[in-house]
Design a protein around this motif. Structure first.
Motif, PDB file in Angstrom:
ATOM      1  N   GLU A   1       2.332  -2.933   1.386  1.00  0.00           N
ATOM      2  CA  GLU A   1       1.160  -3.800   1.323  1.00  0.00           C
ATOM      3  C   GLU A   1       0.159  -3.226   0.329  1.00  0.00           C
ATOM      4  O   GLU A   1      -0.141  -2.026   0.345  1.00  0.00           O
ATOM      5  N   GLN A   2      -0.380  -4.116  -0.507  1.00  0.00           N
ATOM      6  CA  GLN A   2      -1.358  -3.694  -1.511  1.00  0.00           C
ATOM      7  C   GLN A   2      -2.341  -4.828  -1.707  1.00  0.00           C
ATOM      8  O   GLN A   2      -1.933  -5.976  -1.936  1.00  0.00           O
TER       9      GLN A   2
ATOM     10  N   CYS B   1      -2.161   1.780  -1.057  1.00  0.00           N
ATOM     11  CA  CYS B   1      -1.015   1.030  -0.535  1.00  0.00           C
ATOM     12  C   CYS B   1      -0.659   1.586   0.836  1.00  0.00           C
ATOM     13  O   CYS B   1      -0.759   2.794   1.062  1.00  0.00           O
TER      14      CYS B   1
ATOM     15  N   TYR C   1       2.591   1.378   3.793  1.00  0.00           N
ATOM     16  CA  TYR C   1       3.996   1.024   3.860  1.00  0.00           C
ATOM     17  C   TYR C   1       4.507   1.220   5.275  1.00  0.00           C
ATOM     18  O   TYR C   1       3.880   1.879   6.096  1.00  0.00           O
TER      19      TYR C   1
ATOM     20  N   GLY D   1       4.663  -2.753  -4.486  1.00  0.00           N
ATOM     21  CA  GLY D   1       3.563  -3.544  -3.974  1.00  0.00           C
ATOM     22  C   GLY D   1       3.270  -4.683  -4.945  1.00  0.00           C
ATOM     23  O   GLY D   1       3.807  -4.712  -6.057  1.00  0.00           O
TER      24      GLY D   1
END
Lengths: 115, 111
Positions: free
Chosen positions: B5-6, B23, B25, B102
């Motif tokens: 996720e970013q 980020c 993860y 990401g």
């Protein structure tokens, strides 16, 4: 420096046309990749190849095929282009296989518009 | 939930600011962590990579990995307008040699 060259930076094609995107790398890398990049969706892997004549499907292979007849060249083929294939296409290569970071070196991209 | 996720941003900062890009993860098997920078209409280029946890510094850039929190960061000190770009995190591990990216964070550094 490793160089990954994508032959066409900008292409405009019509729906139903066959499209070839060519990619050449000059550092004897084993692995080559094709991604597409769309706003909000990020990079999505289409196909990759870890050796000559070998290919593996990525996350979104539908509507695409690839060819790797020589180690340095990896081609992406759109058999019958459709408007939803309008995108930025990025080729990449890497040296490392199972070990190391498998750092990718990218080309400059090919912006394809399908009308 | 995506593996990585970013936040897409855009993140807009004044010149000279310290920038923090992050980020998260979910895959605890990731061991290699990379940051790529992508200028408009160009391909991504590797900025830095680290193995496992810890910090790595390169000039104005510092990459930080916290595996216990599954969180990685890229810090940019004394940010410049030329740092304006999209920054993508990527990570690899767990038996797959394909990195997971990401979606990228757009950074704008204004004079």
């Amino acid at each position: 420096d490793v160089k990954v060259t994508q032959s066409s930076r900008y292409l405009v094609k019509r729906t139903g046309e066959k499209v070839f995107l060519e990619c050449v790398q000059d550092m004897d890398h084993e692995n080559m990749f094709w991604y597409r990049q769309d706003p909000g969706l990020g990079l999505r892997l289409i196909y990759f190849s870890y050796d000559v004549k070998m290919k593996e499907k990525g996350d979104i292979p539908e509507g695409y095929s690839v060819s790797r007849e020589k180690k340095e060249r990896f081609s992406l083929i759109l058999e019958s282009a459709s408007t939803n294939q309008t995108s930025m296409y990025l080729c990449a290569s890497s040296l490392d296989g199972d070990s190391g970071a498998n750092v990718l070196t990218f080309g400059a991209g090919s912006r394809l518009t399908v009308l | 939930q995506k593996e990585v996720e970013q936040d897409p941003g855009p993140l807009s900062v004044p010149e000279g600011a310290i920038v923090s890009l992050n980020c998260t993860y979910s895959n605890s098997a990731f061991q290699y962590f990379m940051w790529y920078r992508q200028y408009s209409r160009k391909g991504p280029e590797l900025l830095m990579y680290t193995y496992s946890s810890g910090n790595k510094e390169d000039g104005r850039f510092t990459a930080q990995v916290d595996k216990s929190s599954k969180y990685i960061s890229l810090f940019i000190r004394d940010s410049q307008p030329s740092d304006s770009a999209t920054y993508l995190c990527a990570m690899r591990g767990g038996g797959s040699y394909i990195p997971t990216f990401g979606r990228g964070t757009s950074l704008i550094v204004h004079p």
